[in-house]
Design a protein around this motif. Sequence first.
Motif, mmCIF file in Angstrom:
data_model
loop_
_atom_site.group_PDB
_atom_site.id
_atom_site.type_symbol
_atom_site.label_atom_id
_atom_site.label_comp_id
_atom_site.label_asym_id
_atom_site.label_seq_id
_atom_site.Cartn_x
_atom_site.Cartn_y
_atom_site.Cartn_z
ATOM 1 N N VAL B 121 14.928 -41.741 -33.181
ATOM 2 C CA VAL B 121 14.660 -43.094 -32.686
ATOM 3 C C VAL B 121 13.165 -43.349 -32.657
ATOM 4 C CG1 VAL B 121 14.807 -44.582 -30.666
ATOM 5 C CG2 VAL B 121 16.782 -43.268 -31.360
ATOM 6 N N GLY B 124 11.864 -43.752 -36.118
ATOM 7 C CA GLY B 124 12.272 -45.058 -36.633
ATOM 8 C C GLY B 124 11.404 -46.162 -36.065
ATOM 9 N N LEU B 125 11.123 -46.057 -34.770
ATOM 10 C CA LEU B 125 10.285 -47.066 -34.111
ATOM 11 C C LEU B 125 8.878 -47.061 -34.711
ATOM 12 C CD1 LEU B 125 9.762 -49.060 -31.750
ATOM 13 C CD2 LEU B 125 9.133 -47.112 -30.383
ATOM 14 N N LYS B 152 15.173 -47.648 -21.997
ATOM 15 C CA LYS B 152 16.023 -47.008 -23.005
ATOM 16 C C LYS B 152 15.811 -45.511 -23.034
ATOM 17 C CE LYS B 152 16.455 -50.918 -26.112
ATOM 18 N NZ LYS B 152 15.293 -51.800 -26.022
ATOM 19 N N LYS B 195 13.563 -50.526 -45.302
ATOM 20 C CA LYS B 195 14.914 -50.769 -44.798
ATOM 21 C C LYS B 195 14.999 -50.429 -43.308
ATOM 22 C CE LYS B 195 19.539 -50.672 -46.294
ATOM 23 N NZ LYS B 195 20.642 -49.850 -46.693
ATOM 24 N N ILE B 196 14.362 -49.330 -42.933
ATOM 25 C CA ILE B 196 14.369 -48.951 -41.515
ATOM 26 C C ILE B 196 13.745 -50.066 -40.685
ATOM 27 C CG2 ILE B 196 13.304 -47.402 -39.828
ATOM 28 C CD1 ILE B 196 13.634 -45.163 -41.887
ATOM 29 N N GLU B 198 13.546 -53.216 -41.400
ATOM 30 C CA GLU B 198 14.445 -54.373 -41.347
ATOM 31 C C GLU B 198 15.563 -54.169 -40.336
ATOM 32 O OE1 GLU B 198 16.076 -55.482 -45.139
ATOM 33 O OE2 GLU B 198 14.057 -55.856 -45.907
ATOM 34 N N GLU B 199 16.165 -52.961 -40.408
ATOM 35 C CA GLU B 199 17.278 -52.668 -39.525
ATOM 36 C C GLU B 199 16.829 -52.654 -38.070
ATOM 37 O OE1 GLU B 199 20.463 -52.128 -40.036
ATOM 38 O OE2 GLU B 199 20.485 -52.300 -42.216
ATOM 39 N N PHE B 200 15.602 -52.155 -37.879
ATOM 40 C CA PHE B 200 15.070 -52.095 -36.516
ATOM 41 C C PHE B 200 14.948 -53.503 -35.941
ATOM 42 C CE2 PHE B 200 11.382 -52.306 -33.705
ATOM 43 C CZ PHE B 200 11.818 -51.455 -32.714
ATOM 44 N N THR B 202 16.656 -56.130 -36.593
ATOM 45 C CA THR B 202 17.944 -56.713 -36.186
ATOM 46 C C THR B 202 18.469 -56.085 -34.899
ATOM 47 O OG1 THR B 202 19.169 -55.150 -37.509
ATOM 48 C CG2 THR B 202 18.612 -57.252 -38.541
ATOM 49 N N LEU B 203 18.072 -54.823 -34.670
ATOM 50 C CA LEU B 203 18.558 -54.182 -33.438
ATOM 51 C C LEU B 203 17.695 -54.601 -32.261
ATOM 52 C CD1 LEU B 203 19.428 -50.640 -34.795
ATOM 53 C CD2 LEU B 203 21.001 -52.268 -33.815
#
Lengths: 256, 203
Positions: B121, B124-125, B152, B195-196, B198-200, B202-203
């Motif tokens: 995580v 990714g952040l 979190k 991609k990471i 982008e996905e981040f 949306t989350l």
Amino acid sequence: MTDNNYIETETEASSGYLEQASEWSENMFYLLFELKKKYDRSLKNKQIVTVYESESDRGSVTDAYLYLQNEKESLVDAALYEGFIRMSELREKNLLDQMLHPDQRMEKLSEIVKKLSTPITYFSRVEKFTTEEIVSSLEEQLIELTSDQEIQDFIKKYQQFISKLANNFLSKVDIMNIEEQIKAKIIDKKIRRNEINQILTTVEAEILSKMISEKKITAIQEDDFLTFTLKKNNDNVKGISSSVLLSPKKHNSEGN
Amino acid sequence: MDLDSFEGEDEEESLIESDATSLLPPSISDTEKGQLFKELTTILSRKWKKDKVTVFGCSELDLLLATRFDVASLREALEEYKLFVKVIGLDLIEYDLDGERWYCLKSSYYAPSELQQHELVLLGLIISLLEEKDSKRVTTEVIKKKLVLSGKMKEYLVDLGLRKLVNLGYIQRKKHGWRYNYRTIIEYGVEERKKISEEFRTL
């Protein structure tokens, strides 16, 4: 007959129609262009356009295809429809994500990061190098030294190796001297356990532990203090340990 | 798993090997080459610590010293070795570490990650923060603000994770905050990082 053809035949019929149609198509293209810009912007910033607004936008450009004149305009139309679809996807995704617990969201992110990586490959093992190979590769060399002068020179040349070896051995006199020094330093004094590091050198500490194990000195620990005495029988001492003081750097433990 | 496919792979391996024979100077015999490849596999698949950061494989300089090849023939030998390991799903890659050229092996497809969930995580952040075009300094405070203040993750877990990521060679601390280290760049290509990010978002 396609609708475009239909419009063409219609516009051919009268010039009034033609002007009107071209005006409509211009207006329609302008509307398409503005909407496309709007959706691009919102998608980029992840701003959600509501279902109601999106549907009314779609309604206003439903029959836009009737007025399109060239390929460029058709492309703008197609791009706008893609924008509608992506906005709908974003809306749904956002709704679903809102239902996710923070932990689940983190889990999802970690899954994504994990999935996208192709890690470096390595084999974990204990490294094994046999010493035999190294030793066998060493060659012995016979040095012939005939005269005294040569021997002297040889010793002088390799003085550092020879002297280091000699230092490792302490004679009996040395040991007795060191024993006396230790006695002068520590006997009948109260010393804090962690202060003993500064008082003794490594060699002295080893000899002290030897003396304790030979029962030349008795070490008594009271709370954090150590007392060393030459008395052999101490009635106050309840427990006896033969623990050896090995090095001043380490945690010391003496008989209580 | 059927045996036929296995045999097929074996054949392919020998084919590639025989094809590549012509690449190396004729002075190296087949047995010597076998020995060289064996040792290369050992060297390039090792994991060790250099200046408290985990590194993989070996630097080109060390390989040159060990093999006593010149640069051109070493690279040629490595090219051939690359073909050799490709058959078993490995990839020989080079990376830049403090201006030096290093070599290591990477799985072409999938290999288990060393990281735990919270470290993934964090990584990714950091990736998504660094990938943003108008990214500001990515400091520990920014990371903690995102994770700890929103409840979190616990603060000690963030500290621990960051330390582990540094030790494993994923990130490094620079003047302008956190930056990628060699390993993130190897394991995550440009596309994956995008991609990471982008996905981040949306989350």
